[in-house]
Design an enzyme around this catalytic site. Sequence first.
Site, short mmCIF file in Angstrom:
data_model
loop_
_atom_site.label_atom_id
_atom_site.label_comp_id
_atom_site.label_asym_id
_atom_site.label_seq_id
_atom_site.Cartn_x
_atom_site.Cartn_y
_atom_site.Cartn_z
N TYR A 233 0.77 -1.20 -0.25
CA TYR A 233 0.04 0.27 0.30
C TYR A 233 0.72 1.21 0.09
CZ TYR A 233 -4.27 -3.23 1.14
OH TYR A 233 -5.37 -3.40 0.52
N GLU A 470 -10.10 -11.04 -4.62
CA GLU A 470 -9.34 -11.42 -3.32
C GLU A 470 -10.43 -10.00 -3.23
OE1 GLU A 470 -5.54 -10.67 -0.48
OE2 GLU A 470 -5.52 -9.49 -2.78
#
Length: 490
Positions: A233, A470
Site C-alpha cells: 500500500y 481477492e
Amino acid sequence: MLRTNLQHQLRLLILAALGVLAIATLARSATPSHNYADALSKSILFFEGQRSGPLPRTQRMTWRKDSALHDGNDVHMDLVGGYYDAGDNVKFNFPMTFTTTMLSWSVLKFRGSMGSELPHALEAIRWGTDYLLKSSDAYGSVVGVVGDPIGDHTCWQRPEDMDTPRISYIVTREKPGTEVSAETAAALAASSMAFRGRYSARLLDRAKVVFEFADKYRGSYNDSIGEAACPFYCDFNGYMDELIWGASWLYKATKDPYYWTYVKQNMPKLGGSVIEFGWDAKHAGINILVSKLVNDDNSRPFITNSDQLVCSILPESPAPKSVTYSPSGLLFKPGGSNLQHATSLSFLLTVYANYMKAADKVVNCGNNVVITPSRLINFTKGQVDYILGSNPLGMSYMVGYGLNFPKRIHHRASVLPSMDQHPGQIECHAGTPYFETQAPNQNLLIGAIVGGPAENDSFEDSRYNVPQSEPTTYINAPFVGVLAHFKSLS
C-alpha cells in the site's frame, strides 16, 4: 486544421455513442430487480469475516475464530483487534482507516435507510475505531502496519494459526507517516458523528490530536516504514490530500473555523487529479464532501470540481473521460481490483445526486449534455446491478448473493478448513495444497465483493487470479452506503 477538428469531433461522438451503447446494454441486462436489502445485510456481514482479535459472542460468521491475540507485544502496546485488509492476515492501517471513514460516511448519509442493519453497520465501524484508538494511543506516534507482509504473503495460513512475525510498524516524530496519520484522524472524526455520548467525544478528541501530529510532523510512511508499506500500500499521491481530507472531516464534526481555513488555504497546494478517489487518493471525496458543508461563494471550486467528476464519468458527456467501460457498461480504471473504483465512485455519485436534488441543481457538461440527479442515480444503479449479477455472465461478484457467485476467492481463511473442521495447527506451507486445488473454498465469506471481471466482461474464478478474485474491505465499505440508498428506493 478544419479536417483535424472535424476528425476530433467525430472521434468524440463515436466514443460517446459507444459509451451510451454500453450503458444501454447494461440497463437492459439490469432489468431483473435485485434484493438490495439482502445485499446490504451481506455486505456488512463480510466485515465479521475480516475481524482480527478475540471475537464476540454475537459473531455471526461463526467459522472464524479468535486470532492475533498478542499484537503489539513487541512494542509493549495493546494492538489487538481491527481488520485484515483482504485475503491475507496483515493489518494495514492505511486502507483500514479509509475503510472506517467510508463505513462512517455510509452511515452518516444513509442512516435512515439502513433499517435493522444499522446496529450491524455501527458495530462494523466500532470494530475499526476501537483498534484505531489503540493504534494512536501513544502520544507522538501512530501505528502504520501490524504483521510481517512479506512473511505473511509467503504462507497460506489461517489467521487463527499464523505464526509469522507480528511486527508493529509505527510512525513517529522522527519517522513520520502523514498519510496514515491524517487518514486515521479522518476516520476518527467521521466515526465520531456516527455515535453519541462519551464514545463519540473520545473519538473526536483523539481525531484532533492525531491531525495535529500528522500536520506538524510531515513525511511519507513510504520512507519511514517502507518495507511494510511498499509494494503493498504505497502512497503514490502524496499526503496533502489526506491532510485536507482529515481537516474536512474535522470541520464537519466540529464546525471549528480553524479546519475550514486549513482546507481553503491548502487546496491550492493539492496536486494530482480532482477526479481520483480511493484508499490512496482522496481528491474527489474532498470535493463532494465539502460541496455540501458550505453554501456561499467559498463552495464554488468544490462544486466545480464535483461537476467535473460527474462529466468525466458519464458516457454521454463530451468531457475527457476518467474511466473506460466494458462492453456491458461496467466502469474501469487502470490497475487491479477494479470493483474498488466501481463501488467508490458509485458512492460519490450517489451522494452528489442527493446533494444536487436538494439544491435543485443539474450538471452541464457542454454540447447541450445536462446531467440530472435522476440520471446519476440511474447510472449508479446500473453499476450496482452489474456487480450483483446483471451482466453477461449472470455472475454476482458478491459472495453468497444470488445463485452464481465466485467460489474460489483468494482468501486464506475462506480457502482453508475452519477450526471447527480441522482443530489442529496448519503450518505455513501446509495450506498450499488447499490453495492449489480446483475445489470451491471451504468457508463462504458471505458478502465479500471480489476484484471483479476483466474489461471484456470475462471472469476467471481462480485463486491464482488475485486482481479478480481477492476481496478487500475498501471495496465493500462504500458499497454499504450505495446499497442502503437503493434499498430505500425499492
